[in-house]
Scaffold this active site. Sequence first.
Site, PDB file in Angstrom:
ATOM      1  N   LYS A   9      30.134  50.847  38.019  1.00  0.00           N
ATOM      2  CA  LYS A   9      29.806  49.951  36.915  1.00  0.00           C
ATOM      3  C   LYS A   9      29.554  48.512  37.406  1.00  0.00           C
ATOM      4  O   LYS A   9      29.911  48.165  38.536  1.00  0.00           O
ATOM      5  CB  LYS A   9      30.950  49.985  35.891  1.00  0.00           C
ATOM      6  CG  LYS A   9      31.045  51.309  35.103  1.00  0.00           C
ATOM      7  CD  LYS A   9      32.258  51.267  34.183  1.00  0.00           C
ATOM      8  CE  LYS A   9      32.263  52.398  33.176  1.00  0.00           C
ATOM      9  NZ  LYS A   9      33.450  52.294  32.284  1.00  0.00           N
ATOM     10  N   TYR A  49      26.337  56.714  26.228  1.00  0.00           N
ATOM     11  CA  TYR A  49      27.611  56.524  25.527  1.00  0.00           C
ATOM     12  C   TYR A  49      27.525  56.906  24.045  1.00  0.00           C
ATOM     13  O   TYR A  49      28.278  56.367  23.226  1.00  0.00           O
ATOM     14  CB  TYR A  49      28.066  55.071  25.673  1.00  0.00           C
ATOM     15  CG  TYR A  49      28.706  54.762  27.017  1.00  0.00           C
ATOM     16  CD1 TYR A  49      29.787  55.502  27.492  1.00  0.00           C
ATOM     17  CD2 TYR A  49      28.249  53.702  27.807  1.00  0.00           C
ATOM     18  CE1 TYR A  49      30.389  55.219  28.713  1.00  0.00           C
ATOM     19  CE2 TYR A  49      28.851  53.409  29.035  1.00  0.00           C
ATOM     20  CZ  TYR A  49      29.917  54.173  29.478  1.00  0.00           C
ATOM     21  OH  TYR A  49      30.517  53.874  30.690  1.00  0.00           O
ATOM     22  N   ASN A 112      36.618  48.564  33.938  1.00  0.00           N
ATOM     23  CA  ASN A 112      37.352  49.594  34.684  1.00  0.00           C
ATOM     24  C   ASN A 112      36.544  50.281  35.788  1.00  0.00           C
ATOM     25  O   ASN A 112      36.860  51.380  36.223  1.00  0.00           O
ATOM     26  CB  ASN A 112      37.986  50.607  33.720  1.00  0.00           C
ATOM     27  CG  ASN A 112      36.958  51.360  32.904  1.00  0.00           C
ATOM     28  OD1 ASN A 112      35.755  51.138  33.056  1.00  0.00           O
ATOM     29  ND2 ASN A 112      37.417  52.264  32.054  1.00  0.00           N
ATOM     30  N   HIS A 115      32.423  54.963  35.974  1.00  0.00           N
ATOM     31  CA  HIS A 115      32.277  56.023  34.975  1.00  0.00           C
ATOM     32  C   HIS A 115      32.334  57.366  35.683  1.00  0.00           C
ATOM     33  O   HIS A 115      31.776  57.516  36.776  1.00  0.00           O
ATOM     34  CB  HIS A 115      30.948  55.931  34.228  1.00  0.00           C
ATOM     35  CG  HIS A 115      30.653  57.173  33.428  1.00  0.00           C
ATOM     36  ND1 HIS A 115      31.201  57.399  32.188  1.00  0.00           N
ATOM     37  CD2 HIS A 115      29.942  58.291  33.732  1.00  0.00           C
ATOM     38  CE1 HIS A 115      30.814  58.585  31.748  1.00  0.00           C
ATOM     39  NE2 HIS A 115      30.050  59.156  32.671  1.00  0.00           N
ATOM     40  N   GLU A 126      24.788  64.296  31.554  1.00  0.00           N
ATOM     41  CA  GLU A 126      24.657  62.943  32.089  1.00  0.00           C
ATOM     42  C   GLU A 126      23.828  62.927  33.375  1.00  0.00           C
ATOM     43  O   GLU A 126      23.049  62.003  33.603  1.00  0.00           O
ATOM     44  CB  GLU A 126      26.053  62.350  32.320  1.00  0.00           C
ATOM     45  CG  GLU A 126      26.806  62.150  31.001  1.00  0.00           C
ATOM     46  CD  GLU A 126      28.268  61.755  31.188  1.00  0.00           C
ATOM     47  OE1 GLU A 126      28.716  61.655  32.351  1.00  0.00           O
ATOM     48  OE2 GLU A 126      28.949  61.558  30.172  1.00  0.00           O
TER      49      GLU A 126
HETATM   50  P1  IDP Z   1      36.299  57.047  30.286  1.00  0.00           P
HETATM   51  O1  IDP Z   1      35.315  56.091  30.929  1.00  0.00           O
HETATM   52  O2  IDP Z   1      37.615  57.057  31.009  1.00  0.00           O
HETATM   53  O3  IDP Z   1      35.733  58.422  30.075  1.00  0.00           O
HETATM   54  P2  IDP Z   1      35.968  56.644  27.411  1.00  0.00           P
HETATM   55  O4  IDP Z   1      37.044  56.808  26.405  1.00  0.00           O
HETATM   56  O5  IDP Z   1      34.889  57.689  27.473  1.00  0.00           O
HETATM   57  O6  IDP Z   1      36.658  56.450  28.841  1.00  0.00           O
HETATM   58  O7  IDP Z   1      35.298  55.234  27.152  1.00  0.00           O
HETATM   59  C1  IDP Z   1      34.105  54.865  27.815  1.00  0.00           C
HETATM   60  C2  IDP Z   1      34.232  53.451  28.329  1.00  0.00           C
HETATM   61  O8  IDP Z   1      34.309  52.559  27.238  1.00  0.00           O
HETATM   62  C3  IDP Z   1      35.504  53.172  29.153  1.00  0.00           C
HETATM   63  O9  IDP Z   1      35.397  53.552  30.508  1.00  0.00           O
HETATM   64  C4  IDP Z   1      35.627  51.673  28.975  1.00  0.00           C
HETATM   65  O10 IDP Z   1      34.756  50.991  29.866  1.00  0.00           O
HETATM   66  C5  IDP Z   1      35.151  51.462  27.557  1.00  0.00           C
HETATM   67  N1  IDP Z   1      36.249  51.443  26.598  1.00  0.00           N
HETATM   68  C6  IDP Z   1      36.895  52.508  26.070  1.00  0.00           C
HETATM   69  N2  IDP Z   1      37.843  52.119  25.208  1.00  0.00           N
HETATM   70  C7  IDP Z   1      37.772  50.773  25.193  1.00  0.00           C
HETATM   71  C8  IDP Z   1      38.509  49.763  24.470  1.00  0.00           C
HETATM   72  O11 IDP Z   1      39.406  50.043  23.670  1.00  0.00           O
HETATM   73  N3  IDP Z   1      38.161  48.465  24.729  1.00  0.00           N
HETATM   74  C9  IDP Z   1      37.161  48.125  25.587  1.00  0.00           C
HETATM   75  N4  IDP Z   1      36.454  49.036  26.273  1.00  0.00           N
HETATM   76  C10 IDP Z   1      36.755  50.346  26.077  1.00  0.00           C
HETATM   77 MG    MG Z   2      34.218  59.062  28.844  1.00  0.00          MG
END
Ligand code: IDP
Ligand code: MG
Length: 149
Positions: A9, A49, A112, A115, A126
Amino acid sequence: MERTLVLVKPDAMQRGLAGEVIGRLERRGLRIAAMKLIQIDTALAKRHYAEHEGKPFFPGLVEYITSSPVIAAVLEGPNAIQVVRNTVGATNPVEAAPGSIRADYGLERGRNLVHASDSPASGEREAALFFSPGEIISWARDTDRWIVE
Ligand code: IDP
Ligand code: MG
């Protein structure tokens, strides 16, 4: 043999951690089946997404993932989905297992670093979003027999 889509990312790209992220996954034994640098546009971000559309963090997520070029890669191996998810760590770096990428380099969910697809079906969907079939190469490494029994 499972396939998973990994994105390094924008925060990881800006911080010079692309090699670190890909290197950890490669050293684990996974095989790189496709890889490129790509600037994700809003349309691709929304498709990638789609499951999160309508959630409060969605606009920020689209802005984040389109904010600089990313490295997209397809990694292949037995249980690639779960192996990569575990190596990447929980979505929230605060809860990510020590030693995982998100725990070692991150502090917040919204930054974070990586992905990783969450199921074999997501991995195929994807991978097809980011690569044409001809760009995904199934190949054999001489070392594979020392990694997979
Ligand atoms: P993942 O990346 O671990 O699969 P997902 O729940 O699919 O997590 O969410 C996709 C991305 O959206 C996360 O990696 C993060 O960057 C962002 N995200 C998810 N929840 C939040 C939140 O509560 N606040 C801000 N960003 C979030
Ligand atoms: Mg996810």
